[in-house]
Design an enzyme around this catalytic site. Structure first.
Site, PDB file in Angstrom:
ATOM      1  CE1 TYR A  37      -4.030  -1.691   5.635  1.00 32.84           C
ATOM      2  CE2 TYR A  37      -2.997   0.355   4.929  1.00 32.84           C
ATOM      3  CZ  TYR A  37      -3.616  -0.842   4.623  1.00 32.84           C
ATOM      4  OH  TYR A  37      -3.802  -1.194   3.313  1.00 32.84           O
ATOM      5  CB  SER A  43      -0.882  -0.012   1.252  1.00 30.48           C
ATOM      6  OG  SER A  43      -1.414   1.267   1.505  1.00 30.48           O
ATOM      7  CD  GLU A  93      -1.741   5.029   5.654  1.00 34.02           C
ATOM      8  OE1 GLU A  93      -2.290   5.656   4.727  1.00 34.02           O
ATOM      9  OE2 GLU A  93      -1.657   5.462   6.814  1.00 34.02           O
TER      10      GLU A  93
HETATM   11  P1  NAP Z   1     -11.461  -4.515   1.967  1.00 36.58           P
HETATM   12  O1  NAP Z   1     -12.626  -4.218   1.092  1.00 36.58           O
HETATM   13  O2  NAP Z   1     -11.408  -3.953   3.347  1.00 36.58           O
HETATM   14  O3  NAP Z   1     -11.340  -6.116   2.069  1.00 36.58           O
HETATM   15  C1  NAP Z   1     -10.534  -6.731   3.035  1.00 36.58           C
HETATM   16  C2  NAP Z   1     -10.740  -8.217   2.943  1.00 36.58           C
HETATM   17  O4  NAP Z   1      -9.911  -8.857   3.928  1.00 36.58           O
HETATM   18  C3  NAP Z   1     -12.187  -8.669   3.256  1.00 36.58           C
HETATM   19  O5  NAP Z   1     -12.541  -9.672   2.346  1.00 36.58           O
HETATM   20  C4  NAP Z   1     -12.071  -9.228   4.664  1.00 36.58           C
HETATM   21  O6  NAP Z   1     -13.019 -10.215   4.956  1.00 36.58           O
HETATM   22  C5  NAP Z   1     -10.685  -9.851   4.580  1.00 36.58           C
HETATM   23  N1  NAP Z   1     -10.135 -10.171   5.897  1.00 36.58           N
HETATM   24  C6  NAP Z   1     -10.054  -9.366   6.984  1.00 36.58           C
HETATM   25  N2  NAP Z   1      -9.541 -10.039   8.019  1.00 36.58           N
HETATM   26  C7  NAP Z   1      -9.270 -11.290   7.584  1.00 36.58           C
HETATM   27  C8  NAP Z   1      -8.744 -12.457   8.198  1.00 36.58           C
HETATM   28  N3  NAP Z   1      -8.375 -12.486   9.490  1.00 36.58           N
HETATM   29  N4  NAP Z   1      -8.621 -13.584   7.448  1.00 36.58           N
HETATM   30  C9  NAP Z   1      -9.011 -13.596   6.150  1.00 36.58           C
HETATM   31  N5  NAP Z   1      -9.522 -12.521   5.513  1.00 36.58           N
HETATM   32  C10 NAP Z   1      -9.656 -11.389   6.235  1.00 36.58           C
HETATM   33  O7  NAP Z   1     -10.091  -4.085   1.250  1.00 36.58           O
HETATM   34  P2  NAP Z   1      -9.809  -3.731  -0.292  1.00 36.58           P
HETATM   35  O8  NAP Z   1      -9.999  -2.276  -0.477  1.00 36.58           O
HETATM   36  O9  NAP Z   1     -10.496  -4.714  -1.157  1.00 36.58           O
HETATM   37  O10 NAP Z   1      -8.230  -3.960  -0.347  1.00 36.58           O
HETATM   38  C11 NAP Z   1      -7.690  -5.243  -0.655  1.00 36.58           C
HETATM   39  C12 NAP Z   1      -6.253  -5.307  -0.149  1.00 36.58           C
HETATM   40  O11 NAP Z   1      -5.488  -4.263  -0.741  1.00 36.58           O
HETATM   41  C13 NAP Z   1      -6.104  -5.100   1.360  1.00 36.58           C
HETATM   42  O12 NAP Z   1      -5.012  -5.872   1.791  1.00 36.58           O
HETATM   43  C14 NAP Z   1      -5.764  -3.621   1.486  1.00 36.58           C
HETATM   44  O13 NAP Z   1      -5.049  -3.386   2.686  1.00 36.58           O
HETATM   45  C15 NAP Z   1      -4.909  -3.427   0.247  1.00 36.58           C
HETATM   46  N6  NAP Z   1      -4.887  -2.082  -0.323  1.00 36.58           N
HETATM   47  C16 NAP Z   1      -6.061  -1.446  -0.624  1.00 36.58           C
HETATM   48  C17 NAP Z   1      -6.022  -0.203  -1.217  1.00 36.58           C
HETATM   49  C18 NAP Z   1      -7.285   0.524  -1.582  1.00 36.58           C
HETATM   50  O14 NAP Z   1      -7.200   1.739  -1.833  1.00 36.58           O
HETATM   51  N7  NAP Z   1      -8.419  -0.152  -1.685  1.00 36.58           N
HETATM   52  C19 NAP Z   1      -4.778   0.401  -1.510  1.00 36.58           C
HETATM   53  C20 NAP Z   1      -3.614  -0.289  -1.195  1.00 36.58           C
HETATM   54  C21 NAP Z   1      -3.673  -1.541  -0.608  1.00 36.58           C
HETATM   55  P3  NAP Z   1     -14.486  -9.857   5.562  1.00 36.58           P
HETATM   56  O15 NAP Z   1     -15.294  -9.405   4.384  1.00 36.58           O
HETATM   57  O16 NAP Z   1     -14.955 -11.135   6.153  1.00 36.58           O
HETATM   58  O17 NAP Z   1     -14.274  -8.750   6.565  1.00 36.58           O
HETATM   59  O1  G4F Z   2     -10.587   6.889   2.723  1.00 38.36           O
HETATM   60  P1  G4F Z   2      -9.569   6.778   3.791  1.00 38.36           P
HETATM   61  O2  G4F Z   2     -10.004   6.179   5.082  1.00 38.36           O
HETATM   62  O3  G4F Z   2      -8.350   6.020   3.137  1.00 38.36           O
HETATM   63  P2  G4F Z   2      -6.801   5.911   3.534  1.00 38.36           P
HETATM   64  O4  G4F Z   2      -6.574   6.191   4.968  1.00 38.36           O
HETATM   65  O5  G4F Z   2      -6.025   6.731   2.562  1.00 38.36           O
HETATM   66  O6  G4F Z   2      -6.521   4.355   3.311  1.00 38.36           O
HETATM   67  C1  G4F Z   2      -6.965   3.676   2.133  1.00 38.36           C
HETATM   68  O7  G4F Z   2      -5.955   3.777   1.153  1.00 38.36           O
HETATM   69  C2  G4F Z   2      -4.720   3.121   1.488  1.00 38.36           C
HETATM   70  C3  G4F Z   2      -3.754   3.357   0.305  1.00 38.36           C
HETATM   71  O8  G4F Z   2      -3.045   4.552   0.518  1.00 38.36           O
HETATM   72  C4  G4F Z   2      -4.996   1.659   1.687  1.00 38.36           C
HETATM   73  F1  G4F Z   2      -3.838   0.994   1.939  1.00 38.36           F
HETATM   74  C5  G4F Z   2      -5.961   1.487   2.867  1.00 38.36           C
HETATM   75  O9  G4F Z   2      -6.263   0.099   3.035  1.00 38.36           O
HETATM   76  C6  G4F Z   2      -7.256   2.224   2.525  1.00 38.36           C
HETATM   77  O10 G4F Z   2      -7.864   1.567   1.438  1.00 38.36           O
HETATM   78  O11 G4F Z   2      -8.988   8.240   4.124  1.00 38.36           O
HETATM   79  C7  G4F Z   2      -8.480   9.074   3.111  1.00 38.36           C
HETATM   80  C8  G4F Z   2      -8.214  10.459   3.670  1.00 38.36           C
HETATM   81  C9  G4F Z   2      -7.428  10.442   4.979  1.00 38.36           C
HETATM   82  O12 G4F Z   2      -6.438  11.433   4.946  1.00 38.36           O
HETATM   83  C10 G4F Z   2      -8.447  10.790   6.040  1.00 38.36           C
HETATM   84  O13 G4F Z   2      -7.906  11.487   7.164  1.00 38.36           O
HETATM   85  O14 G4F Z   2      -9.485  11.070   3.983  1.00 38.36           O
HETATM   86  C11 G4F Z   2      -9.369  11.702   5.242  1.00 38.36           C
HETATM   87  N1  G4F Z   2     -10.711  11.816   5.833  1.00 38.36           N
HETATM   88  C12 G4F Z   2     -11.323  13.000   6.159  1.00 38.36           C
HETATM   89  N2  G4F Z   2     -12.493  12.752   6.729  1.00 38.36           N
HETATM   90  C13 G4F Z   2     -11.518  10.799   6.196  1.00 38.36           C
HETATM   91  C14 G4F Z   2     -12.647  11.398   6.765  1.00 38.36           C
HETATM   92  N3  G4F Z   2     -11.388   9.473   6.080  1.00 38.36           N
HETATM   93  C15 G4F Z   2     -12.394   8.692   6.521  1.00 38.36           C
HETATM   94  N4  G4F Z   2     -12.295   7.346   6.379  1.00 38.36           N
HETATM   95  N5  G4F Z   2     -13.523   9.232   7.108  1.00 38.36           N
HETATM   96  C16 G4F Z   2     -13.698  10.584   7.251  1.00 38.36           C
HETATM   97  O15 G4F Z   2     -14.703  11.050   7.785  1.00 38.36           O
END
Ligand code: NAP
Ligand code: G4F
Length: 329
Positions: free
Chosen positions: A151, A127, A129
């Protein structure tokens, strides 16, 4: 028929990836955790071709069973506790799942492959992050990591463990450093979806206020459908490697609000939006912007959806949901 095992198949990316792989002719297996997980119904309804395997990233023996049942050619490790804000309140659980869970997967692969690790390709969901307090703008594969949340720290562990298993055992293990990617399937706890669903409800007079945290944070937001394609491309390379996947543009939460409210005809969102310290983070990642040159050149990947199109897609989807005319994504 190639076989793929996906952890996190019930999440946003897992659902897009399962559909992509099925379309390419893969037999798709998805790891689902917990007793009577309610999301199994979503899988059966939307992705009936996925063979559901019960298991948890915390439980190595369950992962070994999942490997035995699927005997995969490709493994996509998407499972994680992925909500950054939650990770401060649950730092140890986040470390167990998001960090040690990666090690459990790598060990399960190593043990299952019985000495022939090269036959199974592994993708780790790293990520942006991990860049946290950014040491360089834009961020590339060589930028120093400086995570700012439990995280982020957990993801750094998983990232380096993936590299270590590649270098130690010759595993075809690749790590995608993905910047934020969103879609109508995004969880409602993330800021983009929180805004799009609130905007739809405000437009329908079902809600009057949207309470947020830091509006000045900047993110490099892309479309999840594009990003799962990059994951697949990484595993089709002869050599494993690490790749940044990003749009190479950054936008603030305020800009997202501008476009989202304008989509439903509201030009001034200030009467509807409040800020509350409860949504501020102990340590913020202020600015993320990727440099995805390597992925564009070597994988032939590029994003297909602009920031504006993404915001419109999410708002339109939530408006349709509120109006009862939702379509599948
Ligand atoms: P998400 O919607 O939060 O999905 C997370 C998945 O992980 C869900 O299927 C959840 O299952 C599963 N999980 C949680 N705890 C687990 C456990 N103990 N054992 C097995 N499975 C478990 O996340 P996403 O946005 O699809 O992201 C997919 C991956 O990419 C994650 O690793 C995230 O950290 C990474 N990532 C995401 C972004 C982004 O912007 N979306 C960016 C960079 C990296 P349940 O449905 O049962 O909770
Ligand atoms: O949508 P966010 O919670 O995403 P964040 O923290 O960037 O993380 C996501 O992206 C990561 C990749 O860089 C992934 F690895 C991670 O798993 C996840 O998918 O927050 C985005 C921004 C932050 O700066 C937060 O402080 O939005 C700001 N924000 C402002 N108000 C808020 C809010 N975020 C959330 N969730 N809720 C608010 O009310």
């Amino acid at each position: 028929m190639a076989r793929a095992l996906i952890t996190g198949v019930t999440g946003q990316d897992g659902r897009y990836l399962a559909r992509l792989l099925h379309g390419k002719g893969y037999e798709v297996f998805g790891l689902v955790r917990g007793q009577n997980n309610p999301k199994i119904d979503i899988l059966h309804r939307e992705l009936p071709f996925v063979t559901v395997l019960n298991g948890d990233l915390l439980d190595l023996s369950s992962l070994l069973r999942a490997f035995a049942a699927s005997d995969p050619d490709e493994v996509y490790n998407l499972g994680a506790i992925s909500y950054v804000a939650y990770s401060w309140e649950n730092a140890m659980l986040t470390t167990d799942v998001t960090a040690k869970g990666v090690l459990n997967m790598l060990e399960a692969l190593r043990l299952h492959s019985n000495g022939d690790v090269g036959r199974i390709r592994f993708y780790q969901a790293s990520s942006s992050e991990m860049y946290g307090k950014v040491q360089e703008v834009p961020q590339s594969e060589s930028t120093l990591l400086w995570p700012r949340s439990p995280y982020g720290v957990a993801k750094v562990f998983g990232h380096y463990m993936t590299i270590n298993y590649r270098e130690s055992y010759g595993m075809h293990a690749s790590s995608g450093i993905l910047f934020n990617h969103e879609s109508p399937l995004r969880g409602p706890e993330f800021v983009t979806r929180k805004i799009s669903s609130a905007v739809a409800r405000i437009a329908a007079d079902l809600q009057t206020t949207l309470t947020l945290g830091n509006l000045d944070a900047q993110r490099d937001w892309g479309f999840a459908g594009d990003y799962v394609d990059a994951m697949w491309r990484m595993l089709q390379q002869d050599e494993p490697d690490d790749y940044v996947i990003s749009t190479d543009e950054t936008h603030s939460v305020r800009e997202y609000l501008d476009l989202a409210f304008a989509r439903v005809g509201i030009d001034d969102w200030s009467p509807y939006v409040e800020q509350d310290p409860q949504f501020m983070r102990p340590a913020e990642v202020d600015l993320l912007i990727g440099d995805s040159t390597k992925a564009r050149e070597r994988l032939g990947w590029k994003p297909t959806i602009s920031f504006e199109q993404l915001v419109h897609m999410m708002v339109d989807s939530d408006v349709a949901r509120v109006n009862g005319t939702a379509v599948e994504h």
